[in-house]
Write a protein that holds these residues in place. Structure first.
Motif, PDB file in Angstrom:
ATOM      1  N   GLY A 152       0.784  -1.235   0.000  1.00  0.00           N
ATOM      2  CA  GLY A 152       0.000   0.000   0.000  1.00  0.00           C
ATOM      3  C   GLY A 152       0.811   1.278   0.000  1.00  0.00           C
ATOM      4  N   LEU A 153       2.028   1.207  -0.522  1.00  0.00           N
ATOM      5  CA  LEU A 153       2.809   2.430  -0.683  1.00  0.00           C
ATOM      6  C   LEU A 153       2.875   2.774  -2.165  1.00  0.00           C
ATOM      7  N   LYS A 154       3.447   3.927  -2.463  1.00  0.00           N
ATOM      8  CA  LYS A 154       3.427   4.378  -3.851  1.00  0.00           C
ATOM      9  C   LYS A 154       4.824   4.475  -4.443  1.00  0.00           C
ATOM     10  N   ASP A 155       4.864   4.559  -5.780  1.00  0.00           N
ATOM     11  CA  ASP A 155       6.134   4.663  -6.496  1.00  0.00           C
ATOM     12  C   ASP A 155       7.028   5.748  -5.931  1.00  0.00           C
ATOM     13  N   GLU A 156       6.427   6.902  -5.677  1.00  0.00           N
ATOM     14  CA  GLU A 156       7.284   8.033  -5.322  1.00  0.00           C
ATOM     15  C   GLU A 156       7.919   7.875  -3.945  1.00  0.00           C
ATOM     16  N   HIS A 157       7.507   6.870  -3.199  1.00  0.00           N
ATOM     17  CA  HIS A 157       8.153   6.652  -1.905  1.00  0.00           C
ATOM     18  C   HIS A 157       9.528   6.020  -2.058  1.00  0.00           C
ATOM     19  N   TYR A 158       9.822   5.548  -3.254  1.00  0.00           N
ATOM     20  CA  TYR A 158      11.051   4.793  -3.511  1.00  0.00           C
ATOM     21  C   TYR A 158      12.304   5.549  -3.080  1.00  0.00           C
ATOM     22  N   TYR A 159      12.358   6.825  -3.377  1.00  0.00           N
ATOM     23  CA  TYR A 159      13.587   7.575  -3.111  1.00  0.00           C
ATOM     24  C   TYR A 159      13.557   8.339  -1.809  1.00  0.00           C
ATOM     25  N   ARG A 160      12.628   8.018  -0.937  1.00  0.00           N
ATOM     26  CA  ARG A 160      12.590   8.781   0.298  1.00  0.00           C
ATOM     27  C   ARG A 160      13.339   8.058   1.400  1.00  0.00           C
ATOM     28  N   TYR A 161      13.623   8.832   2.451  1.00  0.00           N
ATOM     29  CA  TYR A 161      14.288   8.249   3.614  1.00  0.00           C
ATOM     30  C   TYR A 161      13.252   7.905   4.690  1.00  0.00           C
ATOM     31  N   PRO A 162      13.560   6.909   5.505  1.00  0.00           N
ATOM     32  CA  PRO A 162      12.574   6.456   6.491  1.00  0.00           C
ATOM     33  C   PRO A 162      12.027   7.576   7.387  1.00  0.00           C
ATOM     34  N   HIS A 163      12.896   8.542   7.749  1.00  0.00           N
ATOM     35  CA  HIS A 163      12.421   9.533   8.710  1.00  0.00           C
ATOM     36  C   HIS A 163      11.345  10.446   8.133  1.00  0.00           C
ATOM     37  N   GLU A 164      11.163  10.400   6.803  1.00  0.00           N
ATOM     38  CA  GLU A 164      10.133  11.244   6.204  1.00  0.00           C
ATOM     39  C   GLU A 164       8.759  10.594   6.277  1.00  0.00           C
ATOM     40  N   PHE A 165       8.702   9.382   6.838  1.00  0.00           N
ATOM     41  CA  PHE A 165       7.455   8.641   6.843  1.00  0.00           C
ATOM     42  C   PHE A 165       6.811   8.638   8.225  1.00  0.00           C
ATOM     43  N   SER A 166       5.504   8.416   8.221  1.00  0.00           N
ATOM     44  CA  SER A 166       4.809   8.209   9.488  1.00  0.00           C
ATOM     45  C   SER A 166       5.087   6.785   9.963  1.00  0.00           C
ATOM     46  N   GLY A 167       4.769   6.541  11.237  1.00  0.00           N
ATOM     47  CA  GLY A 167       5.023   5.226  11.806  1.00  0.00           C
ATOM     48  C   GLY A 167       4.359   4.099  11.019  1.00  0.00           C
ATOM     49  N   GLY A 168       3.122   4.342  10.590  1.00  0.00           N
ATOM     50  CA  GLY A 168       2.406   3.314   9.850  1.00  0.00           C
ATOM     51  C   GLY A 168       3.081   2.998   8.529  1.00  0.00           C
ATOM     52  N   GLN A 169       3.535   4.034   7.847  1.00  0.00           N
ATOM     53  CA  GLN A 169       4.214   3.817   6.571  1.00  0.00           C
ATOM     54  C   GLN A 169       5.543   3.112   6.776  1.00  0.00           C
TER      55      GLN A 169
END
Lengths: 343, 326, 301
Positions: B145-162
């Motif tokens: 349930g994540l999206k393509d554009e999450h590919y290049y992000r770092y973990p700290h940019e995400f919420s706990g659920g993500q």
């Protein structure tokens, strides 16, 4: 406003300046507590429940924080207008606070006795200024310490620490998590506070210990006629401990009601979602209700009702206007356009 | 789900940690984190391993996949005893069993992007890189349930659920058959918890996964698990299917634990059993480990003889002297 | 039930932009720290000076062996901004020409020391047990002997000269890096993401170099930048007692030593190289503090 109102937060706005912009953390919080109230403030991470409590104690670092609007009336006096010195005294006299983590809130280098004595003596000093003048003399230091020690032992018994006289000389590491939380409660009660703010007091504890601490809080409320603001993300804790609940979402209170009423008859879509999201006896496999989406970015919050992007019953007006308070039952208020007369 | 034998069967698992002290840091005793624990998980089912902090449930879970080396015991995975495997063989075997961690942020390397994190197992085991790897990672992102554009992000940019979804995607990358879930939602908010629990159940059905679900939250366990095993101080005190556990708990500890779940249902006004005392660091040398806190009418032998796990009904086992073997 | 993704849509996200975003955040935090900016400013000026020194100094030959005995020991003037030394060389020219050398010396020493130290500390901390015991006792042996004296001894044994000085100093400098790295690795080794990597079947080298060390890198870089100044200072100290660069190389420590005999009457001979050392050490220390923020992508604020 009823006469026995202890705390009345009106239209409180708080923002933080960060690299990404200005986070509007609180956007018009309204909340009032009568003396003897046990109010649960619930909401998910980042909804501003802790920030609301810290605003009452004025413990928010400014800058980067800034209160842009609103009043926090405590006994009719606006806390936000006090000077820092006055605030120091105000906190010592009227507020008791307990926090989530009982480990970091005790200094490992001092014994329990020293830490509790400090708390008691400091409160005595602040409260004693007037009393000493009235009596015309200062009690000797030794007597003061003796009184303080007696008070500390009393407090330890009050919060249910067995063998108080012996254990008082021990150090925090010799206490278990539940016992440490009891010590912190004792410390918070040292100054006979009018308002006890408990911020997630049982989150770090095991369920059986949580049950003990919640029962202790209930006992203290009955015994000392405390007014308690209990902040938690756990609806079950609220159901077990509180009389009234306020649900917060993204910097605003969205619903406020007596506990039984709120769980039986939730009116705000967010409250309904929150209750349905809890796994329980009747939840079917793979079909736990959830609230779609995620909490909004507070730097750029949605206009109107902040819940509207995740709301299944969203209307046009929700996108434009902030919903006002609608009273739909005795003591049951909801901030939602679904319930206003002219939808 | 080809045959009836359980996917995972654990027998007499023990993990003792040495307690060091005194002169020259000698071993002065053992902390029996897991003390003779046996359980089995059928294929495609979920076993809940429940207990409070210090009960040894996480240690047991990590021992099962040999992230912690057990002191003794037999762990049969698909009929093969993992304890007899060499490190090398175990490394390959590990693909079949993956772990999801309690703290999603800490279980992701903050210096790697999401794409790199999920691609790592693909590289280690299949030597996949470049385009192929990227396609697989994208697939996995969609699965959780994540999206393509999450590919290049770092973990700290995400919420706990993500972040937890990323952890799940990483575990799925090696096509495991068993997932050990260590309190996967205890760091998450309820509405996000609901999303992650739904995701896990969907994945279980889709990929025919078997779950060992470690948790202290009985509400979540009731929702997720087919069978439940309750641990107290390194031993299992009660095992049964989830309905039996919640409707007819037998062990006094189970009863207390269930009564301590804060429920919001106003109708469910049960009698509340508040246990005295707390888990102490060391077990009593003899007798039932729960005896010092037990609210039930204690028998004499509670203090002297440790109760064995006995079957009192089909599929319902209890370790308590109040329920002697029939 | 359809799974909902939680994030607001942001397209056009690429690896480069993710890195750039992190970098920008770091720069923002760095810039909020005034002193780090001052440090960075001074350092940039020093580097520029080092590069263009041969073009701008009035007497470049004075750094490579020219002598002008007639102009010896002149006070600072518009002709010789920093005065001249005992053989009439222009101190301004020599200080500026020495900048590049000082930077090279610091870089080599620090890279060498960090290389040795990080390897030894990383391996010891990661594997623990007897490997750790042996490596750390070895480190302790170096730590028990006063660093400067050991550096002097090693350099003296290897023979005078700037290269040997750098080797000598690097050989006493690494234990600090080893200790730091070991302590970082010890705590990182217990992190869940390391355990997760182990569970995925990653081998030791991969875990150490891909997961543990990248997360230890910012404190190490901070230490490198603060130590840089001290390394230059130590090299100068060795130059001062005559072990380092040999005349006529414009090495600051040696220049101060030259000026010692003429202090305080001809104060400029020793003072200006001293100030150069001070400026370099000072700026690197300020910079080191600020770097901590830039390097950590997780520290958001």
């Amino acid at each position: 406003m009823p006469e026995d109102t202890l705390l009345d937060i009106q239209d409180l706005h708080l923002q933080f300046k960060t690299f990404d912009g200005t986070a509007k953390v609180l956007a018009g919080v309204n909340l009032s507590m009568r003396r003897g109230d046990v109010l649960g403030l619930v909401g998910e991470t980042g909804c501003g429940k802790t920030m609301t409590a810290l605003s009452v104690a004025r413990l928010i670092p400014m800058p980067p924080g800034e209160i842009t609007r609103g009043r926090v009336l405590f006994n009719g006096e606006d806390v936000l207008l006090k000077s820092d010195d006055e605030m120091q005294q105000f906190r010592a006299r009227h507020l008791g606070m307990i926090f989530q983590d009982p480990v970091t809130n005790l200094n490992p280098l001092f014994s329990i006795r020293e830490q509790l004595m400090d708390a008691v003596l400091y409160r005595q000093e602040i409260n004693g200024r007037a009393a000493a003048r009235w009596r015309g003399f200062m009690p000797s230091v030794r007597q003061k310490r003796r009184e303080a020690f007696a008070r500390v032992v009393d407090l330890m018994r009050l919060v249910g620490i067995p063998e108080a006289e012996r254990r008082i000389h021990e150090y925090p590491h010799q206490f278990s998590g539940g016992m440490r939380q009891r010590v912190l409660i004792a410390m918070a009660l040292a100054g006979d506070p009018d308002l006890l703010i408990a911020d997630e007091p049982t989150t770090a504890l095991d369920v059986t210990i949580q049950a003990q601490i919640l029962r202790l809080i209930r006992q203290l409320v009955d015994q000392l006629h405390l007014t308690v603001l209990l902040i938690t993300h756990n609806l079950g804790v609220v159901a077990r401990t509180c009389e009234r609940v306020a649900v917060m979402y993204a910097g605003r209170v969205v619903e406020e009601a007596p506990v039984a009423e709120l769980f039986r008859n939730p009116q705000h879509p967010y409250t309904q979602g929150l209750i349905k999201a809890l796994p329980g006896k009747h939840t079917a496999r793979g079909e736990l209700q959830n609230i779609p989406g995620t909490i909004p970015n507070l730097n750029d919050p949605p206009p109107g009702c902040r819940f509207h992007p995740r709301c299944a019953q969203v209307m046009d007006v929700c996108r434009r206007e902030v919903p006002g308070m609608v009273t739909i039952g005795p003591d049951h208020h909801v901030y939602c356009h679904l319930h206003s007369e002219t939808p | 789900m080809t045959n009836g034998s359980p996917l995972l069967e654990v027998r007499h698992l023990k993990k003792y940690f040495p307690i060091r002290g005194g002169f020259l840091n000698r071993r002065v005793g053992d902390l029996k984190a897991v003390d003779d624990v046996s359980f089995s998980v059928p294929r495609g089912k979920t076993l809940g391993l429940v207990g409070e902090s210090g009960s040894g449930k996480t240690t047991a879970g990590k021992c099962v996949i040999r992230l912690i080396e057990p002191t003794a015991g037999e762990i049969y995975f698909d009929g093969v005893d993992l304890m007899t495997l060499s490190d090398r063989e175990m490394r390959r075997r590990r693909l079949d069993m993956q772990m999801i961690y309690q703290s999603p942020a800490a279980s992701l390397n903050g210096r790697m992007t999401i794409g790199q994190i999920i691609a790592e197992p693909l590289w280690i085991h299949e030597r996949l890189r470049g385009r192929q790897a990227k396609e697989r990672v994208m697939e996995l992102l969609h699965v959780v349930g994540l999206k393509d554009e999450h590919y290049y992000r770092y973990p700290h940019e995400f919420s706990g659920g993500q972040q937890q979804r990323v952890g799940i995607a990483r575990a799925l990358a090696v096509n495991p058959r068993l997932l050990v879930l260590d309190e996967p939602t205890s760091a998450l908010d309820v509405s996000v918890q609901a999303q992650v629990l739904n995701l896990l159940q969907r994945l279980q059905d889709e990929f025919e996964l078997t779950f060992l679900f470690i948790s202290h939250d009985l509400g979540v366990v009731r929702h997720m698990c087919d069978d439940v095993a309750l641990m107290y101080m390194g031993v299992i005190v009660e095992v049964a299917d989830f309905e039996t556990i919640f409707e007819e708990p037998k062990h006094p500890y189970t009863q207390a634990l269930i009564s301590a779940i804060p429920e919001i249902d106003p109708a469910a006004s049960r009698e509340e059993i508040v246990l005295q005392g707390e888990l102490s660091a060391r077990q009593p040398v003899q007798g039932c480990p729960f005896a010092p806190r037990c609210p039930a009418n204690k028998l004499d032998i509670c203090e002297t003889i440790r109760p064995e796990l006995v079957e009192i009904q089909e599929g319902h086992q209890v370790a308590c002297h109040l329920y002697p073997a029939p | 039930m359809v799974e909902q993704s939680e994030s607001p849509v942001q397209s056009q996200y690429t690896l480069a932009s993710a890195r750039w975003e992190n970098f920008r955040r770091g720069v923002y935090r760095f810039r909020r720290n005034m002193l780090s900016m001052v440090g960075l400013g001074i350092l940039v000026v020093i580097i520029i000076v080092a590069v263009i020194a041969p073009i701008i100094v009035p007497y470049p030959g004075d750094a490579t062996g020219d002598v002008h005995p007639l102009d010896r020991l002149q006070a600072p003037s518009s002709e010789h901004y920093f005065g001249t030394d005992k053989v009439g060389r222009d101190i301004f020219s020599r200080v500026l020409m020495g900048t590049g050398l000082a930077l090279q010396v610091g870089t080599v020493i620090i890279l060498l020391a960090a290389g040795i130290g990080v390897t030894i500390g990383g391996v010891g901390g990661y594997f623990g047990g007897w490997i750790d015991d042996i490596l750390m006792r070895f480190t302790d042996i170096f730590l028990t002997v006063p660093a400067l004296i050991l550096a002097i001894a090693i350099t003296a044994a290897l023979g005078r000269g700037i290269i040997n000085t750098m080797i000598g100093i690097a050989l006493v400098w690494w234990p600090g890096f080893a200790r730091l790295t070991r302590s970082l690795v010890l705590s990182l080794r217990e992190e869940p993401f390391v355990e997760a990597a182990r569970g995925l079947g990653a081998n030791h080298a991969r875990i150490l170099f891909r997961h543990i060390l990248p997360n230890a890198v910012s404190p190490i870089i901070v230490k490198m930048s603060t130590d840089f100044g001290f390394a230059v200072l130590t090299a100068a100290a060795l130059g001062f007692i005559g072990l380092g660069a040999q005349p006529p190389t414009p090495e600051w420590g040696a220049m101060i030593n030259d000026g010692r005999a003429y202090f305080p009457d001809e104060w400029w001979v020793a003072t200006f190289p001293g100030m150069a050392i001070f400026l370099l050490v000072f700026s690197l220390n300020l910079l080191g503090d600020g770097l901590r923020d830039v390097l950590d992508p997780r520290a958001r604020r």
